[in-house]
Design a protein around this motif. Structure first.
Motif, PDB file in Angstrom:
ATOM      1  N   SER A 257      -0.583   6.720   3.740  1.00  0.00           N
ATOM      2  CA  SER A 257       0.172   7.960   3.650  1.00  0.00           C
ATOM      3  C   SER A 257       0.990   8.135   4.926  1.00  0.00           C
ATOM      4  O   SER A 257       0.629   7.661   5.977  1.00  0.00           O
ATOM      5  CB  SER A 257      -0.803   9.135   3.491  1.00  0.00           C
ATOM      6  N   PRO A 258       2.129   8.811   4.819  1.00  0.00           N
ATOM      7  CA  PRO A 258       2.949   8.979   6.009  1.00  0.00           C
ATOM      8  C   PRO A 258       2.170   9.752   7.062  1.00  0.00           C
ATOM      9  O   PRO A 258       1.387  10.635   6.737  1.00  0.00           O
ATOM     10  CB  PRO A 258       4.144   9.796   5.493  1.00  0.00           C
ATOM     11  N   SER A 259       2.401   9.417   8.314  1.00  0.00           N
ATOM     12  CA  SER A 259       1.601  10.025   9.368  1.00  0.00           C
ATOM     13  C   SER A 259       2.216  11.300   9.892  1.00  0.00           C
ATOM     14  O   SER A 259       2.307  11.500  11.081  1.00  0.00           O
ATOM     15  CB  SER A 259       1.398   9.013  10.483  1.00  0.00           C
ATOM     16  N   HIS A 260       2.739  12.123   9.004  1.00  0.00           N
ATOM     17  CA  HIS A 260       3.232  13.424   9.449  1.00  0.00           C
ATOM     18  C   HIS A 260       2.662  14.501   8.553  1.00  0.00           C
ATOM     19  O   HIS A 260       2.085  14.229   7.516  1.00  0.00           O
ATOM     20  CB  HIS A 260       4.756  13.485   9.449  1.00  0.00           C
TER      21      HIS A 260
ATOM     22  N   THR B 266      17.367   3.447  -5.856  1.00  0.00           N
ATOM     23  CA  THR B 266      16.223   4.356  -5.988  1.00  0.00           C
ATOM     24  C   THR B 266      15.146   4.000  -4.959  1.00  0.00           C
ATOM     25  O   THR B 266      14.607   4.864  -4.276  1.00  0.00           O
ATOM     26  CB  THR B 266      15.618   4.240  -7.407  1.00  0.00           C
ATOM     27  N   ALA B 267      14.862   2.703  -4.870  1.00  0.00           N
ATOM     28  CA  ALA B 267      13.809   2.254  -3.957  1.00  0.00           C
ATOM     29  C   ALA B 267      14.190   2.521  -2.505  1.00  0.00           C
ATOM     30  O   ALA B 267      13.353   2.903  -1.692  1.00  0.00           O
ATOM     31  CB  ALA B 267      13.529   0.771  -4.168  1.00  0.00           C
ATOM     32  N   PHE B 268      15.477   2.337  -2.174  1.00  0.00           N
ATOM     33  CA  PHE B 268      15.923   2.596  -0.801  1.00  0.00           C
ATOM     34  C   PHE B 268      15.668   4.051  -0.426  1.00  0.00           C
ATOM     35  O   PHE B 268      15.130   4.343   0.649  1.00  0.00           O
ATOM     36  CB  PHE B 268      17.412   2.266  -0.649  1.00  0.00           C
ATOM     37  N   GLU B 269      16.014   4.966  -1.320  1.00  0.00           N
ATOM     38  CA  GLU B 269      15.809   6.394  -1.025  1.00  0.00           C
ATOM     39  C   GLU B 269      14.320   6.700  -0.851  1.00  0.00           C
ATOM     40  O   GLU B 269      13.928   7.532  -0.037  1.00  0.00           O
ATOM     41  CB  GLU B 269      16.416   7.270  -2.120  1.00  0.00           C
ATOM     42  N   ARG B 270      13.487   5.983  -1.625  1.00  0.00           N
ATOM     43  CA  ARG B 270      12.049   6.178  -1.521  1.00  0.00           C
ATOM     44  C   ARG B 270      11.522   5.663  -0.174  1.00  0.00           C
ATOM     45  O   ARG B 270      10.700   6.301   0.468  1.00  0.00           O
ATOM     46  CB  ARG B 270      11.365   5.425  -2.678  1.00  0.00           C
ATOM     47  N   VAL B 271      12.021   4.501   0.245  1.00  0.00           N
ATOM     48  CA  VAL B 271      11.611   3.938   1.543  1.00  0.00           C
ATOM     49  C   VAL B 271      12.007   4.902   2.654  1.00  0.00           C
ATOM     50  O   VAL B 271      11.205   5.252   3.519  1.00  0.00           O
ATOM     51  CB  VAL B 271      12.263   2.545   1.776  1.00  0.00           C
ATOM     52  N   VAL B 272      13.266   5.347   2.598  1.00  0.00           N
ATOM     53  CA  VAL B 272      13.779   6.237   3.630  1.00  0.00           C
ATOM     54  C   VAL B 272      12.997   7.553   3.648  1.00  0.00           C
ATOM     55  O   VAL B 272      12.648   8.065   4.714  1.00  0.00           O
ATOM     56  CB  VAL B 272      15.289   6.476   3.399  1.00  0.00           C
TER      57      VAL B 272
ATOM     58  N   GLU C  91       0.836  -1.210   0.000  1.00  0.00           N
ATOM     59  CA  GLU C  91       0.000   0.000   0.000  1.00  0.00           C
ATOM     60  C   GLU C  91       0.870   1.259   0.000  1.00  0.00           C
ATOM     61  O   GLU C  91       0.527   2.263  -0.612  1.00  0.00           O
ATOM     62  CB  GLU C  91      -0.960   0.000   1.192  1.00  0.00           C
ATOM     63  N   ARG C  92       2.018   1.169   0.684  1.00  0.00           N
ATOM     64  CA  ARG C  92       2.936   2.304   0.727  1.00  0.00           C
ATOM     65  C   ARG C  92       3.564   2.547  -0.654  1.00  0.00           C
ATOM     66  O   ARG C  92       3.670   3.683  -1.102  1.00  0.00           O
ATOM     67  CB  ARG C  92       4.028   2.013   1.762  1.00  0.00           C
TER      68      ARG C  92
ATOM     69  N   VAL D 283      -6.176   9.574  -6.661  1.00  0.00           N
ATOM     70  CA  VAL D 283      -6.232   8.234  -6.061  1.00  0.00           C
ATOM     71  C   VAL D 283      -5.641   8.258  -4.667  1.00  0.00           C
ATOM     72  O   VAL D 283      -6.171   7.663  -3.730  1.00  0.00           O
ATOM     73  CB  VAL D 283      -5.498   7.213  -6.949  1.00  0.00           C
ATOM     74  N   GLN D 284      -4.546   9.007  -4.505  1.00  0.00           N
ATOM     75  CA  GLN D 284      -3.899   9.114  -3.209  1.00  0.00           C
ATOM     76  C   GLN D 284      -4.868   9.643  -2.156  1.00  0.00           C
ATOM     77  O   GLN D 284      -4.951   9.115  -1.054  1.00  0.00           O
ATOM     78  CB  GLN D 284      -2.717  10.078  -3.328  1.00  0.00           C
ATOM     79  N   ALA D 285      -5.624  10.663  -2.534  1.00  0.00           N
ATOM     80  CA  ALA D 285      -6.584  11.252  -1.608  1.00  0.00           C
ATOM     81  C   ALA D 285      -7.667  10.240  -1.260  1.00  0.00           C
ATOM     82  O   ALA D 285      -8.054  10.087  -0.097  1.00  0.00           O
ATOM     83  CB  ALA D 285      -7.203  12.501  -2.231  1.00  0.00           C
ATOM     84  N   ALA D 286      -8.126   9.492  -2.283  1.00  0.00           N
ATOM     85  CA  ALA D 286      -9.179   8.496  -2.058  1.00  0.00           C
ATOM     86  C   ALA D 286      -8.684   7.393  -1.137  1.00  0.00           C
ATOM     87  O   ALA D 286      -9.387   6.973  -0.212  1.00  0.00           O
ATOM     88  CB  ALA D 286      -9.640   7.913  -3.392  1.00  0.00           C
ATOM     89  N   VAL D 287      -7.438   6.928  -1.373  1.00  0.00           N
ATOM     90  CA  VAL D 287      -6.865   5.862  -0.548  1.00  0.00           C
ATOM     91  C   VAL D 287      -6.686   6.358   0.880  1.00  0.00           C
ATOM     92  O   VAL D 287      -7.012   5.673   1.847  1.00  0.00           O
ATOM     93  CB  VAL D 287      -5.517   5.367  -1.134  1.00  0.00           C
ATOM     94  N   ALA D 288      -6.188   7.586   1.017  1.00  0.00           N
ATOM     95  CA  ALA D 288      -5.954   8.153   2.349  1.00  0.00           C
ATOM     96  C   ALA D 288      -7.269   8.274   3.116  1.00  0.00           C
ATOM     97  O   ALA D 288      -7.331   8.014   4.318  1.00  0.00           O
ATOM     98  CB  ALA D 288      -5.278   9.514   2.230  1.00  0.00           C
ATOM     99  N   ALA D 289      -8.326   8.645   2.410  1.00  0.00           N
ATOM    100  CA  ALA D 289      -9.630   8.803   3.052  1.00  0.00           C
ATOM    101  C   ALA D 289     -10.165   7.446   3.497  1.00  0.00           C
ATOM    102  O   ALA D 289     -10.762   7.306   4.569  1.00  0.00           O
ATOM    103  CB  ALA D 289     -10.612   9.477   2.091  1.00  0.00           C
ATOM    104  N   ALA D 290      -9.927   6.424   2.661  1.00  0.00           N
ATOM    105  CA  ALA D 290     -10.463   5.097   2.947  1.00  0.00           C
ATOM    106  C   ALA D 290      -9.695   4.402   4.067  1.00  0.00           C
ATOM    107  O   ALA D 290     -10.270   3.730   4.913  1.00  0.00           O
ATOM    108  CB  ALA D 290     -10.436   4.243   1.682  1.00  0.00           C
ATOM    109  N   THR D 291      -8.359   4.560   4.089  1.00  0.00           N
ATOM    110  CA  THR D 291      -7.539   3.881   5.097  1.00  0.00           C
ATOM    111  C   THR D 291      -6.572   4.868   5.726  1.00  0.00           C
ATOM    112  O   THR D 291      -5.403   4.895   5.391  1.00  0.00           O
ATOM    113  CB  THR D 291      -6.719   2.738   4.465  1.00  0.00           C
TER     114      THR D 291
END
Lengths: 229, 229
Positions: A226-229, B199-205, A202-203, A213-221
Motif C-alpha cells: 500500500s502507498p506509504s502515505h 490507463t495503467a500509466f495513470e494508475r502508476v502515477v 504486489e502494487r 484482501v487489501q487490509a490483509a495484505v497491508a497487515a502482512a507486508t
C-alpha cells in the motif's frame, strides 16, 4: 513364437525409444540454439553442426526448417507448462494462484537471463513475419495469457479482486513487468530487476484487491502493498 | 576573383549538400529496412538493392556494416529525440512533463505498429551479442531512461510524487507498459493496447502521487486514477 514375438516387440520398442531419444536430444540442442540465435537462427545445417549429426540424420527427424522451428516452440511450451503453469495451478484458487503463476514466470525469466526467453524474443522476431511459425508462437503465448486471465477472473470470483476488475488490463500490466524484467536484466544487465518486478506485482494486485484482501495484505507486508502515505 | 571564389564556395557547399542528401536518403532507407528486418538484417548489399545504388556507392557513405548499423541507431535516436523528448520537455516541470514524455512515447510506439521500434527489437536482437553495435544501442536506450528518471525525480522535487518514490521503480513499471503495448499491438495485433497503456500509466502515477496531487487527479478523472472502492 510367443518368445520371438515378445523379443521382436521389445526390439521395436527399443528402436522406437532410441528414435525418440535422438529426437529429444536434437530438440534439446535446437532449443538452446534458438535461445542464443533466435528461432530464425535455427536451420537443419546449424543443428547438424551442433549435434555432430549428418544433415540427413537431422532431416529424418524434422522434415523441414519450418517443422523444426515449430517443434522447438512446442518443446519450449511444454517445458514452460511443466515449470511455470503446472506448479502454479497447484496453489489455492484466487490471488495465491495468480501470485504463484507470476512468481514461477519471474523465476523462469530470471533463470533464462543468459539464454533468453523464446516467447519474448520470438515475438519480436516474428511480429512482421506472418506464417505457420508465427502462428504457432502466437498460439502458445495466447494459451499462457488465457491461463493467466483465467486465474485473474477466478480471483475476482473468489472476491480477492474487485468485481469491476478488467482481467485484460491486469494481464497487460503484469505482462509488462515480465517484459521489463527481461529487458533490463538481459539487455541492460541491470541488477535488482527481479525485485522490482515483484514489488510492482504486489502494487498492481493491491490496487485491484478488494478492501478485505487489501487490509490483509497491508497487515502482512506493511509498506510493500500500500502507498506509504 | 571574388565572384569566382564565391562560385567555387557555392559549388563546394552544393557538393557537400548533395553528399549529405545522399547520405540522408540512404539512412532513411536503412532505417525502414532495419525496422522490418532488424538491425542485423542491415547490410551494405541489402541497402544497395533497396536504394538502387551500387554497393560501392553505399560503401562510400558507410565504411562498414557496423558503421552503417551504428549510424542507423543514431538516426533513430535523433528522430526519437525530436518527436518524443523535445516536445515532452516543453511541458511544465513535474507530473505534466512526465505525462507528456510518456504520451509521446505511447504515440510513437502506436505509430510504429507496422514498422516496429528499433530500441525494443534491437534490445532482443543484441542482448547476447556484445560489441560496438550493442553498446551504441544500449547507450541510446540508457540516455532515454535517464531523461525519464530525471523527469520522475523532478516530479518528486516538485512535490507531485511522494518523497520516498524510487525513480528506478517507476521507470521499470512505465517502461513495462510500453513493452506490453509494443508486444500486444504488434505481435498479437490485439486492439485496445494504447488505452490500456494510458490507463495503467495513470494508475502508476496515482499510486506514487502525493496526497494533494492524488486528490486533484481523482477530482479531475473520477474512477480512472483511484481504485473504485
Amino acid at each position: 513364437m510367443a518368445h520371438a514375438g515378445g523379443h521382436a516387440g521389445r526390439h521395436d520398442a527399443r528402436h522406437l525409444h532410441k528414435g525418440q531419444q535422438t529426437r529429444a536430444a536434437i530438440l534439446d540442442a535446437a532449443l538452446s540454439l534458438a535461445s542464443q540465435m533466435g528461432i530464425e537462427g535455427l536451420s537443419i545445417g546449424a543443428l547438424a553442426e551442433v549435434t555432430g549429426m549428418s544433415k540427413s540424420g537431422v532431416f529424418a527427424h524434422f522434415g523441414s526448417r519450418e517443422e523444426l522451428q515449430i517443434s522447438v516452440i512446442r518443446e519450449y511450451h511444454a517445458k514452460f507448462e511443466e515449470e511455470v503453469f503446472r506448479p502454479g495451478i497447484q496453489a489455492p484458487r484466487g490471488l495465491p494462484r495468480l501470485r504463484a503463476l507470476f512468481e514461477g514466470w519471474v523465476r523462469r525469466v530470471a533463470a533464462e537471463i543468459d539464454s533468453g526467453c523464446i516467447y519474448i524474443s520470438g515475438a519480436v522476431e516474428f511480429d512482421d513475419r506472418p506464417g505457420p511459425v508465427r502462428d504457432a508462437l502466437a498460439g502458445m503465448v495466447l494459451m499462457w495469457h488465457a491461463a493467466l486471465s483465467r486465474a485473474i477472473r477466478i480471483s475476482v470470483e473468489c472476491g480477492h479482486l474487485l468485481p469491476n476488475t478488467d482481467p485484460m488490463q491486469v494481464l497487460f500490466e503484469i505482462h509488462g513487468l515480465i517484459l521489463s524484467l527481461h529487458h533490463d536484466a538481459r539487455f541492460l544487465r541491470s541488477p535488482g530487476s527481479v525485485e522490482r518486478a515483484r514489488t510492482a506485482f504486489e502494487r498492481v494486485v493491491a490496487y485491484y484487491a478488494s478492501p478485505a484482501v487489501q487490509a490483509a495484505v497491508a497487515a502482512a507486508t506493511p509498506g510493500a502493498a500500500s502507498p506509504s502515505h
